[in-house]
Motif scaffolding. Structure first.
Motif, PDB file in Angstrom:
ATOM      1  N   ASN A 123       0.803  -1.225   0.000  1.00  0.00           N
ATOM      2  CA  ASN A 123       0.000   0.000   0.000  1.00  0.00           C
ATOM      3  C   ASN A 123       0.837   1.277   0.000  1.00  0.00           C
ATOM      4  O   ASN A 123       0.429   2.299   0.534  1.00  0.00           O
ATOM      5  N   LYS A 146      -5.109   8.176  -2.858  1.00  0.00           N
ATOM      6  CA  LYS A 146      -6.220   7.914  -1.933  1.00  0.00           C
ATOM      7  C   LYS A 146      -7.286   7.034  -2.589  1.00  0.00           C
ATOM      8  O   LYS A 146      -7.837   6.153  -1.941  1.00  0.00           O
ATOM      9  N   THR A 147      -7.545   7.283  -3.861  1.00  0.00           N
ATOM     10  CA  THR A 147      -8.605   6.522  -4.536  1.00  0.00           C
ATOM     11  C   THR A 147      -8.240   5.053  -4.713  1.00  0.00           C
ATOM     12  O   THR A 147      -9.122   4.210  -4.822  1.00  0.00           O
ATOM     13  N   LYS A 164      -6.364   3.501  -2.500  1.00  0.00           N
ATOM     14  CA  LYS A 164      -6.145   3.012  -1.130  1.00  0.00           C
ATOM     15  C   LYS A 164      -4.677   2.880  -0.725  1.00  0.00           C
ATOM     16  O   LYS A 164      -4.321   2.016   0.078  1.00  0.00           O
ATOM     17  N   ASN A 221      -1.552   4.128   1.449  1.00  0.00           N
ATOM     18  CA  ASN A 221      -1.455   4.856   2.712  1.00  0.00           C
ATOM     19  C   ASN A 221      -0.124   5.569   2.877  1.00  0.00           C
ATOM     20  O   ASN A 221       0.110   6.213   3.893  1.00  0.00           O
TER      21      ASN A 221
END
Length: 75
Positions: free
Chosen positions: A5, A36-37, A39, A41
């Protein structure tokens, strides 16, 4: 590259004719929104330690220096 991520900015270059016009900032902000879209982090990036303008931009955007590579190998 996406790993656990985390996205990584390998290179961001803005043509000299467009320096100091906010384009780098807009690109990074768009990248962050996209991250962000999907996911992510975390976003990491690499920048040459003598690229003071880029380092200043990244710091203004909230990025922090967490590691420094002190050796560069010329091939």
């Amino acid at each position: 590259i996406i790993k656990k991520n985390t996205g990584h900015v390998h290179a961001l270059q803005v043509d000299k004719r467009y320096h100091r016009k906010g384009l780098g900032k807009k690109i990074m902000q768009a990248l962050e929104e996209y991250a962000k879209t999907i996911k992510l982090n975390k976003i990491t990036l690499a920048v040459d330690s003598d690229n003071e303008k880029a380092i200043s931009l990244y710091k203004k955007l909230g990025y922090e220096i967490f590691d420094e590579i002190k050796k560069k190998i010329d091939i």
